[in-house]
Design a protein around this motif. Structure first.
Motif, PDB file in Angstrom:
ATOM      1  N   ASP A  47       1.063   1.822   0.057  1.00 26.73           N
ATOM      2  CA  ASP A  47       0.391   2.245  -1.171  1.00 26.73           C
ATOM      3  C   ASP A  47       1.333   2.919  -2.161  1.00 26.73           C
ATOM      4  O   ASP A  47       0.893   3.533  -3.128  1.00 26.73           O
ATOM      5  N   THR A  48       2.650   2.771  -1.938  1.00 24.30           N
ATOM      6  CA  THR A  48       3.639   3.423  -2.810  1.00 24.30           C
ATOM      7  C   THR A  48       4.445   2.376  -3.567  1.00 24.30           C
ATOM      8  O   THR A  48       5.074   1.504  -2.948  1.00 24.30           O
TER       9      THR A  48
ATOM     10  N   ARG B 295       4.031  -2.459  -5.537  1.00 26.96           N
ATOM     11  CA  ARG B 295       4.171  -2.183  -4.109  1.00 26.96           C
ATOM     12  C   ARG B 295       4.880  -3.339  -3.411  1.00 26.96           C
ATOM     13  O   ARG B 295       4.796  -4.483  -3.848  1.00 26.96           O
TER      14      ARG B 295
ATOM     15  N   ARG C  67       3.171  -4.816   2.712  1.00 27.20           N
ATOM     16  CA  ARG C  67       1.719  -5.038   2.734  1.00 27.20           C
ATOM     17  C   ARG C  67       1.369  -6.275   3.563  1.00 27.20           C
ATOM     18  O   ARG C  67       0.310  -6.327   4.190  1.00 27.20           O
TER      19      ARG C  67
ATOM     20  N   PRO D 262      -7.262   0.681  -1.820  1.00 21.41           N
ATOM     21  CA  PRO D 262      -5.926   0.053  -1.761  1.00 21.41           C
ATOM     22  C   PRO D 262      -5.515  -0.418  -0.368  1.00 21.41           C
ATOM     23  O   PRO D 262      -4.325  -0.428  -0.066  1.00 21.41           O
TER      24      PRO D 262
END
Length: 281
Positions: free
Chosen positions: A44-45, A67, A72, A226
């Motif tokens: 999520d960064t 991101r 992910r 998210p």
């Protein structure tokens, strides 16, 4: 020596082929389960510009918020795999019991089969929306309930058709005449003779479960942003596919490869003696 060689080849080659066909599924499932621990960045960064091209800190580029797509992707498969396996086990278990009972008790079988026929007419997307939106709180349990409800009707028809000749066999009739209870007939007499059918059905239902769970994620009635989820990644990054195609292609390919590899692995595990019985699936 020739006989020994021929015998050795007839034993080893099928085993080697089975290993080769099951290895990709085992590797992919293990990677999906362990993926969150392998992700190089927090899911999520932002680590790069939105829809940045692959390179540097993001080997597969960035998504719509910058991101890391690779992080992910690694983190987004575990819930899909676990949920799909749970759905598949439930569908096959329920279908096995209902199908065997339907074959042993024709009156019940007619009710089960007619109910399955009606439920099979319900479009998958509509069924997902009806169940998940009416489920208190929604979430993953709603997706599981929707996937099971959509998968059981087809599966129970397959099991009932395969169980009918078994239920009509002499040893089952003898056990019934001997006073054995229905559950004994189902568990001890019918289902053990449907191993090949149930195993093949497991592979097919896993593929269907993957696509139902992924469809629910794409419709945002399952995991919510998210969260890292392959279906959500496809939905969220569709608008930037021309800027960074990997943000959409990578999770899409992962879903397809997962479904195909598991189905291939299960088909390789079906006993040779039972493969003719499952060709109609």
């Amino acid at each position: 020596m020739t006989a020994v060689t021929a015998f050795g080849q007839s034993v080893r080659l099928p085993r080697r082929a089975t290993v080769l066909r099951t290895a990709p599924a085992l590797l992919l499932v293990a990677l999906a389960v362990a993926g969150p621990r392998l992700a190089p960045h927090a899911v999520d960064t932002p680590v790069t510009a939105p829809y940045a091209a692959p390179g540097g800190a993001a080997p597969l580029g960035g998504d719509q918020l910058g991101r890391d797509v690779l992080s992910r992707l690694l983190a987004g498969g575990r819930e899909l795999v676990v949920t799909s396996l749970l759905v598949t086990f439930l569908v096959v278990a329920v279908a096995a019991l209902l199908g065997a009972i339907a074959a042993l008790r024709p009156a019940i079988g007619r009710i089960v089969e007619r109910s399955a026929d009606v439920l099979m007419l319900l479009p998958a997307v509509l069924g997902i929306l009806l169940i998940t939106l009416s489920w208190p709180g929604g979430g993953r349990f709603a997706v599981v309930a929707a996937a099971v409800a959509m998968g059981v009707p087809y599966a129970v028809r397959v099991v009932a058709g395969a169980a009918a000749p078994v239920a009509a066999s002499g040893y089952v009739e003898a056990a019934a005449v001997g006073g054995e209870r229905l559950w004994h007939l189902v568990v001890r007499e019918v289902l053990p003779n449907l191993r090949a059918t149930l195993l093949a059905l497991f592979g097919l239902r896993f593929v269907a479960a993957v696509y139902v769970v992924a469809t629910a994620g794409f419709l945002q009635v399952g995991p919510q942003p998210p969260a890292a989820d392959w279906a959500l990644m496809i939905r969220e990054n569709g608008g930037g596919i021309l800027l960074n195609p990997w943000a959409v292609l990578a999770p899409g390919i992962a879903v397809g490869v997962l479904a195909m590899s598991v189905n291939l692995a299960v088909s390789a595990l079906v006993p040779e003696s039972g493969r003719k019985a499952v060709t109609a699936l």
